[in-house]
Design a protein around this motif. Structure first.
Motif, PDB file in Angstrom:
ATOM      1  N   GLU A  43       2.892   4.516  -1.820  1.00 57.09           N
ATOM      2  CA  GLU A  43       3.075   3.078  -1.840  1.00 57.09           C
ATOM      3  C   GLU A  43       4.495   2.759  -2.278  1.00 57.09           C
ATOM      4  OE1 GLU A  43       0.174   1.037  -4.132  1.00 57.09           O
ATOM      5  OE2 GLU A  43      -1.476   2.238  -3.341  1.00 57.09           O
ATOM      6  N   GLU A  44       5.027   1.684  -1.746  1.00 58.42           N
ATOM      7  CA  GLU A  44       6.356   1.267  -2.139  1.00 58.42           C
ATOM      8  C   GLU A  44       6.286   0.637  -3.520  1.00 58.42           C
ATOM      9  OE1 GLU A  44       8.481  -1.122   0.628  1.00 58.42           O
ATOM     10  OE2 GLU A  44       7.604  -0.071   2.337  1.00 58.42           O
ATOM     11  N   GLN A  49      15.055  -0.670  -1.255  1.00 57.11           N
ATOM     12  CA  GLN A  49      15.377   0.408  -0.321  1.00 57.11           C
ATOM     13  C   GLN A  49      16.202  -0.071   0.830  1.00 57.11           C
ATOM     14  OE1 GLN A  49      11.893   2.517   0.802  1.00 57.11           O
ATOM     15  NE2 GLN A  49      11.403   3.028  -1.284  1.00 57.11           N
TER      16      GLN A  49
END
Length: 166
Positions: A156-157, A166
């Motif tokens: 998961e981010e 990012q």
């Protein structure tokens, strides 16, 4: 003018009641019996007392190993200032033998505490037979189910104020 709060320096330091002066404890003084022979004579006189012997036999009947009893006796004597720690370590095997003799004379079964106890660990052949039985039933098998579980896990981010962009 208002007076500034005065600081009292003659108040006790927190925890002061929990400490003593150096040398105030019995074990910080010279031992009553600085030799092994003197300490053994002290223990022998204790073992000759009927009350002490009865208590010792009761403790042995409970199944407490002689090594534990001997360590407790010698540590208590060190704390009382009867002998030093090094004398206590040298006296311990003799105490164990003395207690074993007392137990044998009174028909008491005892544990020395140096014997290895039987562990409930199964033998290697029993373990391999159990694994083989599980493999035959299909409970334990290929590594493929583990690989599928690993594929299902997705990263998961990071979220939140402190997450890196990012």
């Amino acid at each position: 003018m208002a007076e500034v709060n005065e600081v009292t320096f003659d108040a006790p330091i927190p925890g002061q009641s929990l400490t003593h002066e150096v040398g105030a404890r019995p074990w910080q003084q010279p031992a009553q019996y600085p030799t092994v022979e003197g300490a053994l004579d002290w223990y022998l006189s204790r073992f000759e007392q009927r009350e002490t012997t009865e208590e010792l036999l009761n403790v042995m009947e409970m199944g407490i190993p002689l090594t534990v009893i001997a360590n407790s006796l010698q540590l208590g004597a060190v704390l009382e200032g009867v002998h030093s720690i090094d004398v206590g370590i040298l006296v311990t095997p003799v105490l164990i033998e003395m207690m074993a003799y007392i137990a044998e004379q009174n028909g008491i079964e005892f544990k020395v505490g140096t014997e290895e106890e039987d562990s409930p660990k199964p033998s290697e052949s029993l373990i391999s037979a159990a694994i083989q039985g599980l493999e035959e039933r299909g409970v334990v098998g290929d590594e493929e189910p583990m690989a599928e579980e690993e594929e299902e896990i997705e990263e998961e981010e990071p979220k939140g104020l402190m997450a890196r962009r990012q």
